[in-house]
Design a protein around this motif. Structure first.
Motif, mmCIF file in Angstrom:
data_model
loop_
_atom_site.group_PDB
_atom_site.id
_atom_site.type_symbol
_atom_site.label_atom_id
_atom_site.label_comp_id
_atom_site.label_asym_id
_atom_site.label_seq_id
_atom_site.Cartn_x
_atom_site.Cartn_y
_atom_site.Cartn_z
ATOM 1 N N ARG A 4 -9.231 -9.304 80.577
ATOM 2 C CA ARG A 4 -9.898 -10.437 80.584
ATOM 3 C C ARG A 4 -9.068 -11.636 80.436
ATOM 4 O O ARG A 4 -9.289 -12.721 80.975
ATOM 5 C CB ARG A 4 -10.773 -10.415 79.061
ATOM 6 N N TRP A 5 -7.813 -11.539 80.452
ATOM 7 C CA TRP A 5 -6.872 -12.464 79.884
ATOM 8 C C TRP A 5 -6.552 -13.158 81.486
ATOM 9 O O TRP A 5 -6.009 -14.509 81.408
ATOM 10 C CB TRP A 5 -5.378 -11.949 79.442
ATOM 11 N N ILE A 6 -6.955 -12.570 82.509
ATOM 12 C CA ILE A 6 -6.649 -13.258 84.041
ATOM 13 C C ILE A 6 -7.440 -14.485 83.872
ATOM 14 O O ILE A 6 -7.012 -15.388 84.827
ATOM 15 C CB ILE A 6 -6.950 -12.035 84.845
ATOM 16 N N GLN A 7 -8.749 -14.388 83.415
ATOM 17 C CA GLN A 7 -9.728 -15.393 83.574
ATOM 18 C C GLN A 7 -9.324 -16.492 82.619
ATOM 19 O O GLN A 7 -10.172 -17.643 82.742
ATOM 20 C CB GLN A 7 -11.034 -14.888 83.338
ATOM 21 N N ASN A 8 -8.562 -16.505 81.745
ATOM 22 C CA ASN A 8 -8.240 -17.367 80.701
ATOM 23 C C ASN A 8 -7.700 -18.723 81.377
ATOM 24 O O ASN A 8 -6.590 -18.656 81.730
ATOM 25 C CB ASN A 8 -7.434 -16.904 79.459
ATOM 26 N N PRO A 9 -8.258 -19.856 81.068
ATOM 27 C CA PRO A 9 -7.728 -21.154 81.833
ATOM 28 C C PRO A 9 -6.564 -21.466 80.941
ATOM 29 O O PRO A 9 -5.783 -22.365 81.797
ATOM 30 C CB PRO A 9 -8.748 -22.059 81.875
ATOM 31 N N ASN A 10 -6.423 -21.081 79.786
ATOM 32 C CA ASN A 10 -5.472 -21.848 79.047
ATOM 33 C C ASN A 10 -4.038 -20.638 78.958
ATOM 34 O O ASN A 10 -4.111 -19.540 78.498
ATOM 35 C CB ASN A 10 -5.656 -21.753 77.494
ATOM 36 N N ASP A 14 -2.083 -17.092 73.662
ATOM 37 C CA ASP A 14 -1.656 -15.921 73.334
ATOM 38 C C ASP A 14 -1.922 -14.517 74.115
ATOM 39 O O ASP A 14 -1.397 -13.743 74.506
ATOM 40 C CB ASP A 14 -1.784 -15.428 71.821
ATOM 41 N N GLU A 15 -3.284 -14.746 74.207
ATOM 42 C CA GLU A 15 -4.049 -13.541 75.138
ATOM 43 C C GLU A 15 -3.392 -13.710 76.450
ATOM 44 O O GLU A 15 -3.313 -12.489 77.114
ATOM 45 C CB GLU A 15 -5.451 -14.021 75.297
ATOM 46 N N TYR A 16 -3.306 -14.795 77.098
ATOM 47 C CA TYR A 16 -2.714 -14.901 78.371
ATOM 48 C C TYR A 16 -1.278 -14.326 78.472
ATOM 49 O O TYR A 16 -0.810 -13.618 79.382
ATOM 50 C CB TYR A 16 -2.830 -16.418 79.158
ATOM 51 N N LEU A 17 -0.308 -14.909 77.475
ATOM 52 C CA LEU A 17 0.748 -14.624 77.399
ATOM 53 C C LEU A 17 1.282 -12.839 77.357
ATOM 54 O O LEU A 17 2.130 -12.324 77.763
ATOM 55 C CB LEU A 17 1.670 -15.493 76.466
ATOM 56 N N HIS A 18 0.603 -12.447 76.421
ATOM 57 C CA HIS A 18 0.468 -10.997 76.255
ATOM 58 C C HIS A 18 0.060 -10.370 77.576
ATOM 59 O O HIS A 18 0.395 -9.208 77.805
ATOM 60 C CB HIS A 18 -0.445 -10.607 75.096
ATOM 61 N N LEU A 48 4.952 -12.617 98.134
ATOM 62 C CA LEU A 48 6.459 -12.550 97.854
ATOM 63 C C LEU A 48 7.001 -11.686 96.668
ATOM 64 O O LEU A 48 6.230 -11.569 95.762
ATOM 65 C CB LEU A 48 6.790 -14.187 97.605
ATOM 66 N N TRP A 49 8.137 -11.587 96.866
ATOM 67 C CA TRP A 49 8.881 -10.669 95.542
ATOM 68 C C TRP A 49 9.635 -11.715 94.872
ATOM 69 O O TRP A 49 10.082 -12.678 95.153
ATOM 70 C CB TRP A 49 9.802 -9.884 96.487
ATOM 71 N N GLU A 50 9.633 -11.237 93.524
ATOM 72 C CA GLU A 50 10.483 -12.037 92.744
ATOM 73 C C GLU A 50 10.958 -11.328 91.463
ATOM 74 O O GLU A 50 10.561 -10.175 91.277
ATOM 75 C CB GLU A 50 9.421 -12.981 92.064
ATOM 76 N N THR A 51 12.070 -11.469 90.981
ATOM 77 C CA THR A 51 12.674 -10.733 89.967
ATOM 78 C C THR A 51 11.679 -10.882 88.749
ATOM 79 O O THR A 51 10.705 -11.553 88.522
ATOM 80 C CB THR A 51 14.047 -11.311 89.415
ATOM 81 N N ILE A 52 11.724 -9.629 88.232
ATOM 82 C CA ILE A 52 10.989 -9.585 86.891
ATOM 83 C C ILE A 52 10.892 -10.335 85.836
ATOM 84 O O ILE A 52 9.994 -11.030 85.327
ATOM 85 C CB ILE A 52 10.999 -8.120 86.470
ATOM 86 N N GLU A 53 12.011 -11.086 85.754
ATOM 87 C CA GLU A 53 12.428 -12.102 84.569
ATOM 88 C C GLU A 53 11.579 -13.263 85.099
ATOM 89 O O GLU A 53 11.177 -14.116 84.151
ATOM 90 C CB GLU A 53 13.980 -12.167 84.568
ATOM 91 N N ASN A 54 11.497 -13.569 86.399
ATOM 92 C CA ASN A 54 10.915 -14.904 86.796
ATOM 93 C C ASN A 54 9.348 -14.703 86.992
ATOM 94 O O ASN A 54 8.796 -15.775 87.216
ATOM 95 C CB ASN A 54 11.536 -15.361 88.048
ATOM 96 N N ILE A 55 8.738 -13.497 86.963
ATOM 97 C CA ILE A 55 7.310 -13.280 87.017
ATOM 98 C C ILE A 55 6.392 -14.129 85.923
ATOM 99 O O ILE A 55 5.812 -14.996 86.278
ATOM 100 C CB ILE A 55 7.113 -12.072 87.197
ATOM 101 N N ARG A 56 7.054 -13.887 84.828
ATOM 102 C CA ARG A 56 6.343 -14.740 83.826
ATOM 103 C C ARG A 56 6.337 -16.316 83.952
ATOM 104 O O ARG A 56 5.205 -16.798 83.824
ATOM 105 C CB ARG A 56 7.265 -14.608 82.526
ATOM 106 N N PHE A 57 7.462 -16.949 84.475
ATOM 107 C CA PHE A 57 7.444 -18.361 84.738
ATOM 108 C C PHE A 57 6.395 -18.492 85.813
ATOM 109 O O PHE A 57 5.469 -19.624 85.692
ATOM 110 C CB PHE A 57 8.751 -18.722 85.364
ATOM 111 N N HIS A 58 6.138 -17.739 87.010
ATOM 112 C CA HIS A 58 5.219 -17.928 87.948
ATOM 113 C C HIS A 58 3.748 -17.810 87.368
ATOM 114 O O HIS A 58 3.043 -18.802 87.923
ATOM 115 C CB HIS A 58 5.489 -17.063 89.085
ATOM 116 N N LEU A 59 3.557 -17.202 86.642
ATOM 117 C CA LEU A 59 2.269 -16.698 86.289
ATOM 118 C C LEU A 59 1.901 -17.942 85.237
ATOM 119 O O LEU A 59 0.549 -18.010 85.117
ATOM 120 C CB LEU A 59 2.155 -15.258 85.477
#
Length: 126
Positions: A4-10, A14-18, A48-59
């Motif tokens: 459900r977090w995928i749909q969270n606009p914020n 915490d839900e989105y970050l988790h 596109l590929w990204e390092t696992i560490e940078n995925i959080r930033f992109h999302l």
């Protein structure tokens, strides 16, 4: 695991970050030796590929693809129920033979080229 977090606009909720952490953990579990994974953010769309560490930033910056609820690019298998409803196209025969199409194109080009050569040659002789 709820997605459900995928749909969270914020995207700072915490839900989105988790949820992002769950995705990264999921990808690591299904491919433990990977140093890069597909970027499932809206702007990259798993292309596109990204390092696992940078995925959080992109999302957090771009947001997750809202329709990406089956993480097949990150190791999740499609369930049998949905794949059994899929239409198999293994035995479909093409209406036109592709080799015949290619030969028609080649013959058309050479016929056009030889016609132009003959016409140009005739013009030079007169």
């Amino acid at each position: 695991m709820s997605r459900r977090w995928i749909q969270n606009p914020n995207r700072c909720a915490d839900e989105y970050l988790h949820g992002i952490k769950d995705l990264i953990d999921f990808a690591r579990t299904h491919n433990p030796s990977a140093t890069k994974i597909w970027r499932p953010c809206r702007s990259c769309n798993n292309t596109l590929w990204e390092t696992i560490e940078n995925i959080r930033f992109h999302l957090v910056r771009n947001g997750m693809i809202e329709t990406y609820s089956t993480w097949n690019h990150h190791g999740e298998q499609l369930d049998n129920a949905s794949s059994s409803r899929a239409t198999r196209v293994d035995n479909v025969k093409p209406i036109v033979d592709p080799n015949e199409q290619v030969m028609d194109i080649i013959n058309g080009v050479f016929l056009f080229a030889s016609t132009n050569i003959n016409q140009e040659g005739e013009d030079d002789m007169t």
